[in-house]
Write an enzyme that holds these catalytic residues in place. Structure first.
Site, PDB file in Angstrom:
ATOM      1  N   VAL A 118       0.972  -1.614  -0.174  1.00 45.13           N
ATOM      2  CA  VAL A 118       0.202   0.502  -0.119  1.00 45.13           C
ATOM      3  C   VAL A 118       1.247   1.528   0.488  1.00 45.13           C
ATOM      4  CG1 VAL A 118      -1.817   1.642   1.460  1.00 45.13           C
ATOM      5  CG2 VAL A 118      -1.653  -1.640   1.248  1.00 45.13           C
ATOM      6  N   GLU A 119       1.674   1.291   0.851  1.00 45.59           N
ATOM      7  CA  GLU A 119       2.457   2.234   0.525  1.00 45.59           C
ATOM      8  C   GLU A 119       3.752   2.729  -0.263  1.00 45.59           C
ATOM      9  OE1 GLU A 119       3.542   4.936   3.293  1.00 45.59           O
ATOM     10  OE2 GLU A 119       1.590   3.998   4.181  1.00 45.59           O
ATOM     11  N   SER A 120       4.269   1.687  -1.092  1.00 41.36           N
ATOM     12  CA  SER A 120       5.513   2.007  -2.016  1.00 41.36           C
ATOM     13  C   SER A 120       5.623   0.919  -2.782  1.00 41.36           C
ATOM     14  CB  SER A 120       6.683   1.904  -0.859  1.00 41.36           C
ATOM     15  OG  SER A 120       6.776   0.448  -0.630  1.00 41.36           O
TER      16      SER A 120
ATOM     17  N   GLN B 266       7.450   4.973   3.597  1.00 42.42           N
ATOM     18  CA  GLN B 266       7.306   5.197   2.887  1.00 42.42           C
ATOM     19  C   GLN B 266       7.606   6.774   4.301  1.00 42.42           C
ATOM     20  OE1 GLN B 266       6.503   7.222   0.413  1.00 42.42           O
ATOM     21  NE2 GLN B 266       7.987   6.488  -0.338  1.00 42.42           N
TER      22      GLN B 266
ATOM     23  N   TYR C  10      -6.886   3.570   2.944  1.00 47.05           N
ATOM     24  CA  TYR C  10      -6.599   2.988   3.908  1.00 47.05           C
ATOM     25  C   TYR C  10      -6.511   1.959   4.582  1.00 47.05           C
ATOM     26  CZ  TYR C  10      -1.367   2.834   4.991  1.00 47.05           C
ATOM     27  OH  TYR C  10       0.002   2.824   5.284  1.00 47.05           O
TER      28      TYR C  10
END
Length: 468
Positions: free
Chosen positions: A160-162, A179, A264
């Protein structure tokens, strides 16, 4: 077996001698590096044949088997017509979520279902690459998360982040697999200067992320709120809780959170679900284009370039750079205690045999001075919020109270709501070497966004020093 490899222990800076880091480049367009050449070069240069043999044995000691399919099967899976992909009812998905051995609650609702459908049906190429990336990073993530007592399912958070990109930089400066913002990275003990950015180091950044997740859990006692705070900063979560009447539940405060943070937690749950059940949706893994092998650290005590190390050891410079993504401009800096350089274990013997030569890089023969923190700054204008003190503004932006007063010609520390302040804050450094760019080029970096699309890795992540 411990006695067999005891001769290598002085070479490594870290406690776990054969930490396995499996590395490959993210995009499926990468060509396979010439390992046969570099390995044979190291072997041919080896001073002690017995040591070389032991190094060669240790190369595959902890390597995991790869799983992937042919290019034809991969394309067939990615482009599979919608009607041919298995469908599951709401009840079946709920049951599959229950079967996931996770401490983080795997709730089902329409928000989660939207992202499950996104990953399983519309973004199959992304998930194929994530399955390949998981073969690199999960061994690292799982060991660190388990050791620190963080639920192991957080290994999916970098999707999800990167999208598993160790050098991803968002538009607001959040960097690395996890991140981290500049201020949060420093708060969690990551080294960030002109030469090094440990937010890009898979091991150091994962250790920092685990510590930060535990810190947030101590504050909220709810893993969904931890995820929300990780994304938007504790300040936004605190305000959302207050506006929701004090209830500490993500789904209850969801509509009071920033837009990206609302999606998120559903995105995280969906990513965990699809990665855990990929076979049920006929998803397959792309091929990791880098070989899997064990690496550990060797201690570099002088300022040397990666090119110099590459020339002596016979390992490709871009390979060395990829193994050490924290090194920003292709130079290992001088530090008081030495720098722990990641190196494949089958190069340990030649490194030890030619250490003196390695430590004398003619291109770096200047006085050894520890690198100063990154000096790059940018000017922003900040609007003071209700009940916000000058000390709180200073803490939020990583500056001093005296600096704020000087920049704004303030005679006192009094602030009023709506007041605009000039602030000079640290800007993320974008300096990289040409080899750095080459080592991480050709990557297709995709990240799910809040509107159900996939875009270049980005974030609205706030500096997490706020309101801790």
């Amino acid at each position: 077996m411990n006695a067999l490899f005891s001769h290598l222990k002085p070479l490594a800076m870290r406690t776990n001698i054969f930490r396995t880091i499996v590395v490959f480049l993210f995009a499926t367009t990468f060509t396979r590096p010439a390992y046969s050449t570099s390995v044979s070069t190291a072997d041919s240069l080896c001073i002690d044949p017995i040591i070389c043999q032991l190094d060669s044995m240790s190369l595959s000691l902890l390597t995991r088997d790869k799983f992937f399919v042919s290019d034809e099967e991969l394309l067939a899976s990615i482009n599979m017509p919608y009607d041919f992909i298995p469908k599951y009812t709401e009840a079946e998905i709920k049951e599959k979520l229950k079967l996931i051995p996770a401490i983080v609650p795997m709730n089902y609702n329409q928000h989660v279902r939207t992202f499950i459908d996104l990953f399983a049906y519309r973004k199959r190429g992304l998930m194929s690459r994530c399955l390949a990336n998981s073969q690199i990073y999960f061994p690292i993530f799982e060991e660190i998360l388990d050791r620190k007592g963080v639920p192991v399912e957080f290994k999916y958070l970098p999707i999800v982040e990167s999208a598993f990109n160790p050098i991803a930089v968002s538009r607001v400066g959040a960097t690395g697999l996890w991140q981290f913002m500049y201020g949060t990275g420093q708060m969690m003990g990551l080294n960030i200067n002109s030469y090094i950015d440990e937010r890009r180091d898979p091991i150091r950044s994962t250790e920092a992320a685990a510590d930060y997740l535990l810190k947030l859990n101590d504050k909220y006692g709810d893993w969904h709120l931890v995820l929300a705070a990780y994304n938007s900063g504790p300040g936004n979560v605190n305000k959302a809780i207050a506006r929701a009447g004090g209830v500490k539940n993500f789904w209850a405060i969801m509509n009071y959170l920033p837009a990206e943070t609302r999606s998120y937690v559903p995105t995280f749950i969906a990513a965990v679900y699809v990665m855990e059940n990929y076979k049920d949706y006929k998803l397959v893994s792309a091929e990791p284009k880098r070989e899997l092998y064990a690496i550990d650290t060797v201690l570099v005590t002088q300022k040397v370039s990666l090119k110099h190390i590459s020339n002596i050891l016979g390992i490709a410079e871009d390979e060395l750079q990829f193994l050490n993504p924290a090194i920003k401009i292709g130079v290992v800096p001088y530090t008081q205690n030495g720098y722990a350089l990641n190196l494949p274990v089958n190069y340990f013997a030649i490194f030890e045999a030619r250490k003196e030569e390695i430590m004398n890089d003619p291109t770096q023969q200047v006085a050894n001075v520890e690198p100063a923190p990154v000096a790059a700054t940018k000017t922003i204008y900040y609007k003071v919020k209700k009940n916000e003190t000058i000390a709180k503004v200073a803490s939020k932006h990583g500056v001093s109270v005296s600096s704020i007063k000087r920049w704004n010609r303030l005679k006192s520390s009094y602030l009023y709501t709506g007041q605009k302040l000039k602030l000079v804050v640290a800007a993320p450094s974008s300096a990289v070497s040409a080899t750095y760019a080459q080592a991480f080029s050709n990557k297709i970096i995709e990240k799910p966004s809040s509107n159900g699309t996939v875009a270049v890795a980005d974030s609205t992540k706030k500096d997490s020093n706020t309101d801790m």
